[in-house]
Design a protein around this motif. Structure first.
Motif, mmCIF file in Angstrom:
data_model
loop_
_atom_site.group_PDB
_atom_site.id
_atom_site.type_symbol
_atom_site.label_atom_id
_atom_site.label_comp_id
_atom_site.label_asym_id
_atom_site.label_seq_id
_atom_site.Cartn_x
_atom_site.Cartn_y
_atom_site.Cartn_z
ATOM 1 N N HIS A 387 -0.269 -29.141 -18.717
ATOM 2 C CA HIS A 387 0.119 -30.056 -17.642
ATOM 3 C C HIS A 387 -0.666 -29.740 -16.360
ATOM 4 N N LEU A 388 -0.833 -28.444 -16.094
ATOM 5 C CA LEU A 388 -1.599 -28.060 -14.917
ATOM 6 C C LEU A 388 -3.034 -28.552 -15.024
ATOM 7 N N LEU A 389 -3.598 -28.394 -16.214
ATOM 8 C CA LEU A 389 -4.962 -28.888 -16.410
ATOM 9 C C LEU A 389 -5.026 -30.402 -16.195
ATOM 10 N N PHE A 390 -4.000 -31.085 -16.676
ATOM 11 C CA PHE A 390 -3.971 -32.539 -16.506
ATOM 12 C C PHE A 390 -3.962 -32.901 -15.020
ATOM 13 N N HIS A 411 0.973 -38.762 -21.132
ATOM 14 C CA HIS A 411 0.819 -37.307 -21.130
ATOM 15 C C HIS A 411 1.989 -36.627 -20.421
ATOM 16 N N LEU A 412 2.383 -37.169 -19.223
ATOM 17 C CA LEU A 412 3.432 -36.526 -18.435
ATOM 18 C C LEU A 412 4.793 -36.559 -19.121
ATOM 19 N N PHE A 413 5.090 -37.641 -19.813
ATOM 20 C CA PHE A 413 6.424 -37.783 -20.407
ATOM 21 C C PHE A 413 6.400 -37.584 -21.930
ATOM 22 N N ALA A 452 3.329 -39.326 -7.982
ATOM 23 C CA ALA A 452 4.623 -40.015 -8.035
ATOM 24 C C ALA A 452 5.301 -39.792 -9.385
ATOM 25 N N LEU A 453 4.538 -39.887 -10.472
ATOM 26 C CA LEU A 453 5.106 -39.699 -11.807
ATOM 27 C C LEU A 453 5.537 -38.240 -12.013
ATOM 28 N N THR A 454 4.770 -37.298 -11.506
ATOM 29 C CA THR A 454 5.135 -35.883 -11.625
ATOM 30 C C THR A 454 6.439 -35.602 -10.895
ATOM 31 N N ASN A 455 6.606 -36.201 -9.707
ATOM 32 C CA ASN A 455 7.853 -36.028 -8.962
ATOM 33 C C ASN A 455 9.049 -36.552 -9.752
ATOM 34 N N VAL A 456 8.851 -37.677 -10.453
ATOM 35 C CA VAL A 456 9.933 -38.223 -11.281
ATOM 36 C C VAL A 456 10.287 -37.230 -12.388
#
Length: 548
Positions: A387-390, A411-413, A452-456
């Motif tokens: 995730h960090l790499l992303f 990727h995030l979800f 924004a998506l990471t915050n969600v």
């Protein structure tokens, strides 16, 4: 008793009335000669008791009035009572010394024993004319001030303001010429704007700013030095304007005013106005001109403040671009290091733990849970690093923006229970939207959307998130809406280590867009931002380093 008064005296009351009239009264015979003049006429025109009798009426009323009398005298003889020659004719009268005065003449035909005469009642209207001229000048001055104030409000910058001020002063104010000038860094005087017909005069002024020189103590240099208005009601007789007397006379200049224009109370320029009218600048006009200079100076202060703000904004934008460029380079470097070392090492550890779990199962089954737990921890760390790499890696700018958003959300979800969707609203039915963005804009827009998506994923505790993309004007608007708990108060306030929302806003502004946080309908939050398709300011970020 006045000339001719013997005959009119024989007329009783009529003679007394004519002699007592406050207006000048003369009688003109059929030959156009003065047959009678009352005392007021003699005093007004400066003649002796017998000097006028027999003189042509042209000596008092030159020009068309005498011609008018000759044209009508035959008519008077035929119909003397029905042919008045005119009432209230305004002409110039001429005194015995040759000077003129405005008069209003009423002509009345009379029949006398000596023939058909014309009684000319002549009223001196000098005072009335002066009053009318003053009123006309006051009205003109008010119109000029109104036009100048409007120009001050509408002007977009100092140069436009200078040009409009000069134009209005000439066209509305009636000045011969107007000039705005300033002192240069080299100690000379530079023209900023002119209007009127005095450009040749201005070109020949040969001014100096040296107070020891006669040409350095004129109105322009004095106003620039002192910040005080300089009036010259008699330009040709003013000792401070001596070096320019002959030049001014050749251009018809009679009076002038030089008004300082200031920024932060310091004179930066002067407005010079030249007039063909003597003694023009009375107390009323001086007050208006002082107000004018103050209004122009106020506008210049505003332009200076706007310029300072623009410079600060540009400096902030330049700094932000450099910071973002440095961030991208550092992200790329860290991503390369993590990918080359940590991720590969963790993958190897994960593989060996799997092999170890099988061996432990054979020799010490009771240790298997510990090995499995260790392997899960390593897998979790490995997932976090991915995730960090992303987050660190540069987004792909080759694909359409909506496709890049779907890849990011997927990727995030990937290992989350959050339902997600990315949809595109068409501007018109059947018309495919164009979601191609310039590389630099695409990069920053993806950074905003991923933040924004990471915050969600991390903070919202949401069950669903929906991303909607649509074309708006010459750009793309994106809304990221979740049904979570929301960011709470102070979300836009920067706190140490938590600059997510502020960073999203900065990134949007960097490319010429905007970003804001809105409450969603019902529960949750919407992050909405807009970016243009092109942003030339971002060209320096489109070729940054990419991770190895």
């Amino acid at each position: 008793m006045s000339a001719g008064s013997t005959w009119f005296g024989d007329q009783g009351i009529l003679g007394d009335i004519i002699e007592a009239s406050p207006h000048s009264v003369v009688a003109v015979d059929t030959d156009g000669a003065v047959a009678f003049a009352n005392g007021q006429a003699l005093r007004t025109f400066g003649y002796g008791a017998t000097e006028l009798i027999g003189s042509p009426v042209e000596v008092l009323l030159p020009g068309h009035l005498a011609d008018r009398h000759r044209e009508h005298r035959t008519g008077f003889a035929i119909h003397p009572a029905s042919r008045p020659m005119g009432i209230g004719l305004e002409v110039l009268g001429r005194r015995h010394d040759g000077s003129t005065l405005p008069v209003e003449v009423s002509l009345t035909p009379v029949v006398t024993e000596r023939g058909s005469w014309v009684l000319c009642s002549i009223a001196d209207v000098s005072d009335r004319r002066a009053t009318e001229d003053r009123l006309a000048r006051v009205n003109r001055d008010y119109r000029t001030m109104a036009a100048l104030n409007q120009a001050i409000v509408l002007a977009q910058g100092p140069q436009e303001l200078y040009a409009e001020t000069c134009r209005i002063a000439v066209e509305e104010g009636g000045y011969l010429g107007a000039w705005v000038a300033r002192r240069t860094l080299h100690g000379s005087i530079e023209t900023l704007a002119t209007a009127g017909e005095l450009d040749d005069y201005i070109a020949q002024l040969d001014l100096s700013l040296d107070p020891s020189s006669p040409r350095g103590n004129g109105p322009t240099a004095t106003a620039l030095r002192t910040g005080q208005a300089v009036y010259s009601s008699d330009f040709i007789g003013d000792t401070t304007t001596t070096p320019w007397h002959a030049l001014a006379a050749s251009f018809g200049i009679v009076s002038s005013v030089t008004l300082p224009l200031a920024v932060a109370s310091q004179p930066v320029a002067v407005l010079c106005l030249w007039s063909a009218e003597p003694r023009l600048f009375d107390e009323h006009l001086r007050a208006q001109l002082t107000s004018l200079a103050g209004n122009v100076s106020f506008a210049l202060d505003g332009f200076a403040a706007s310029a300072r703000l623009a410079r600060l904004a540009q400096q902030r934008s330049d700094l932000l671009r450099r910071v973002v460029a440095a961030q991208e380079e550092e992200r790329a470097r860290i991503a390369a290091d993590v990918h080359d070392d940590s991720v590969q090492a963790l993958a190897a550890v994960d593989l060996r733990l799997g092999l170890l779990a099988r061996r432990v199962q054979e020799v010490a089954p009771d240790l298997v849970p510990s090995v499995v737990q260790l392997q899960e921890t390593v897998s979790s760390v490995s997932t976090g690093l991915r995730h960090l790499l992303f987050d660190l890696e540069r987004p792909d700018t080759e694909s359409d923006f909506d496709e890049a958003l779907r890849e990011a959300a997927g990727h995030l979800f990937e290992h989350s229970a959050v339902r997600w969707s990315v949809s595109v609203e068409q501007r018109e039915a059947g018309q495919e939207p164009s979601l191609r963005l310039a590389d630099g804009v695409h990069l920053q827009a993806m950074r905003i959307a991923k933040e924004a998506l990471t915050n969600v994923r991390k903070h919202a505790r949401a069950s669903s998130v929906h991303v909607v993309v649509r074309e708006v004007d010459d750009g793309v608007e994106v809304s990221v809406t979740d049904d979570g708990v929301g960011p709470g108060p102070g979300a836009l306030t920067s706190t140490p280590g938590h600059r997510g929302v502020a960073t999203m806003r900065d990134r949007a502004e960097l490319v010429g867009g905007w970003c804001r946080l809105e409450p969603a309908t019902g529960e949750g939050t919407t992050v909405r931002f807009w970016v243009p398709r092109e942003s030339p300011r971002m060209l320096s970020l489109t070729h940054g380093a990419t991770p190895g």
